[in-house]
Motif scaffolding. Structure first.
Motif, mmCIF file in Angstrom:
data_model
loop_
_atom_site.group_PDB
_atom_site.id
_atom_site.type_symbol
_atom_site.label_atom_id
_atom_site.label_comp_id
_atom_site.label_asym_id
_atom_site.label_seq_id
_atom_site.Cartn_x
_atom_site.Cartn_y
_atom_site.Cartn_z
ATOM 1 N N VAL A 72 0.835 -1.206 0.000
ATOM 2 C CA VAL A 72 0.000 0.000 0.000
ATOM 3 C C VAL A 72 0.869 1.254 0.000
ATOM 4 C CG1 VAL A 72 -1.620 1.357 1.377
ATOM 5 C CG2 VAL A 72 -1.999 -1.090 1.063
ATOM 6 N N ALA A 73 1.914 1.259 0.832
ATOM 7 C CA ALA A 73 2.803 2.423 0.879
ATOM 8 C C ALA A 73 3.457 2.658 -0.480
ATOM 9 C CB ALA A 73 3.868 2.220 1.956
ATOM 10 N N GLU A 74 3.864 1.588 -1.131
ATOM 11 C CA GLU A 74 4.511 1.738 -2.434
ATOM 12 C C GLU A 74 3.521 2.192 -3.495
ATOM 13 O OE1 GLU A 74 7.937 1.650 -4.865
ATOM 14 O OE2 GLU A 74 7.558 1.717 -2.710
ATOM 15 N N LEU A 75 2.288 1.702 -3.430
ATOM 16 C CA LEU A 75 1.272 2.129 -4.392
ATOM 17 C C LEU A 75 1.029 3.632 -4.278
ATOM 18 C CD1 LEU A 75 -0.827 1.071 -6.515
ATOM 19 C CD2 LEU A 75 -2.486 1.080 -4.642
ATOM 20 N N GLN A 76 0.961 4.127 -3.059
ATOM 21 C CA GLN A 76 0.741 5.557 -2.863
ATOM 22 C C GLN A 76 1.931 6.375 -3.365
ATOM 23 O OE1 GLN A 76 -0.015 5.477 1.361
ATOM 24 N NE2 GLN A 76 -2.232 5.336 1.088
ATOM 25 N N ASP A 77 3.139 5.880 -3.099
ATOM 26 C CA ASP A 77 4.333 6.590 -3.577
ATOM 27 C C ASP A 77 4.373 6.635 -5.102
ATOM 28 O OD1 ASP A 77 5.148 7.051 -1.014
ATOM 29 O OD2 ASP A 77 6.597 5.403 -0.947
ATOM 30 N N ILE A 78 4.047 5.520 -5.729
ATOM 31 C CA ILE A 78 4.067 5.464 -7.192
ATOM 32 C C ILE A 78 3.008 6.394 -7.778
ATOM 33 C CG2 ILE A 78 3.580 3.978 -9.173
ATOM 34 C CD1 ILE A 78 6.286 3.487 -8.107
ATOM 35 N N ALA A 79 1.830 6.436 -7.141
ATOM 36 C CA ALA A 79 0.763 7.310 -7.627
ATOM 37 C C ALA A 79 1.207 8.771 -7.587
ATOM 38 C CB ALA A 79 -0.495 7.105 -6.791
ATOM 39 N N GLU A 80 1.831 9.179 -6.489
ATOM 40 C CA GLU A 80 2.304 10.562 -6.377
ATOM 41 C C GLU A 80 3.411 10.851 -7.386
ATOM 42 O OE1 GLU A 80 3.462 11.049 -2.339
ATOM 43 O OE2 GLU A 80 1.423 10.817 -1.541
ATOM 44 N N LEU A 81 4.282 9.872 -7.599
ATOM 45 C CA LEU A 81 5.376 10.058 -8.554
ATOM 46 C C LEU A 81 4.846 10.279 -9.967
ATOM 47 C CD1 LEU A 81 8.407 9.908 -9.321
ATOM 48 C CD2 LEU A 81 8.102 7.440 -9.550
ATOM 49 N N TYR A 82 3.919 9.442 -10.398
ATOM 50 C CA TYR A 82 3.386 9.567 -11.754
ATOM 51 C C TYR A 82 2.550 10.833 -11.909
ATOM 52 C CZ TYR A 82 4.971 5.188 -13.729
ATOM 53 O OH TYR A 82 5.760 4.194 -14.244
ATOM 54 N N ALA A 83 1.802 11.173 -10.875
ATOM 55 C CA ALA A 83 0.994 12.392 -10.963
ATOM 56 C C ALA A 83 1.890 13.607 -11.156
ATOM 57 C CB ALA A 83 0.143 12.537 -9.706
#
Length: 231
Positions: free
Chosen positions: A162-173
């Protein structure tokens, strides 16, 4: 202590579908995997006896006598009977090579009896294998390591994912210059990655103190999320 590893991947939908038409919000699809390495605390051993004789009944009788020694060895090793299960029992004909005329004939019969035993004391695993072979087992099919309870490790793997999914989402955004809305879809898939099975062919004898390495197991959880792309 659990040693956590995190793997992550992300998939951005093609531009033609990332931003929906007709005023529908665009979507960003991502996935992430969380992994935790843990030390095994138990193992299962598949062992048994393979016998050959001119007739099926003789092969089975010889096999049964030898298997009594296998069960006795498991008893002496402290393996409870409820932790021992027959996993394979079969009798097959033994065929000769093809003759010059292209024919084969039955030369005897082979009986195979294999049991799966759970070993909770890994320090005694090598000695248990030695005892099995000494007592008559001539077929060690494999050793598989596991854990009695992986709930804590699986929970940590989920948190990592979950933590990695959130980090990836912020990175791509940030990289795409978009603003993400809420999480529209979420799913999970997971897996238990055991150590490779240690296999042994049929054996006539084995040296004492068989070395066995438990290594580590990996608990992994993969999650998938679809975020709304805000206007």
């Amino acid at each position: 202590m659990l040693r956590a590893l995190i793997l992550a991947s992300a998939l951005v939908l093609p531009a033609a579908t990332a931003y929906a038409q007709d005023d529908e919000p665009g979507r960003l699809s991502l996935s992430a995997t969380g992994e935790v390495n843990i030390t095994p605390d138990m193992a299962t051993v598949q062992s048994g006896v393979v016998t050959e004789a001119p007739s099926a009944s003789e092969a089975l009788n010889a096999n049964s006598q030898a298997m009594n020694g296998v069960f006795a060895a498991l008893d002496r090793a402290g393996i409870a009977r409820q932790d021992v299960q027959t996993s394979n029992l079969q009798i097959n004909p033994v065929w000769s090579n093809y003759s010059e005329g292209g024919e084969r004939r039955i030369t005897g019969y082979q009986a195979t009896n294999t049991v799966t035993a759970r070993v909770d004391e890994l320090d005694s695993l090598g000695a248990t294998i030695d005892a099995l072979v000494s007592s008559g087992a001539n077929h060690i099919q494999g050793v598989t390591f596991g854990v009695d309870d992986d709930s804590d490790a699986r929970r940590q793997a989920r948190l990592n994912a979950v933590a990695e999914l959130q980090d990836i989402a912020e990175l791509y955004a940030g990289a795409l210059g978009i603003e993400l809305g809420g999480l529209l879809e979420f799913s999970e898939s997971g897996g238990f990655r055991p150590q490779p099975v240690s296999s042994f062919a049929r054996m006539e004898s084995m040296d004492a103190s068989t070395p066995v390495a438990a290594g580590q197991l990996t608990i992994s959880v993969t999650i998938n999320g679809v975020y709304e792309i805000a206007d």
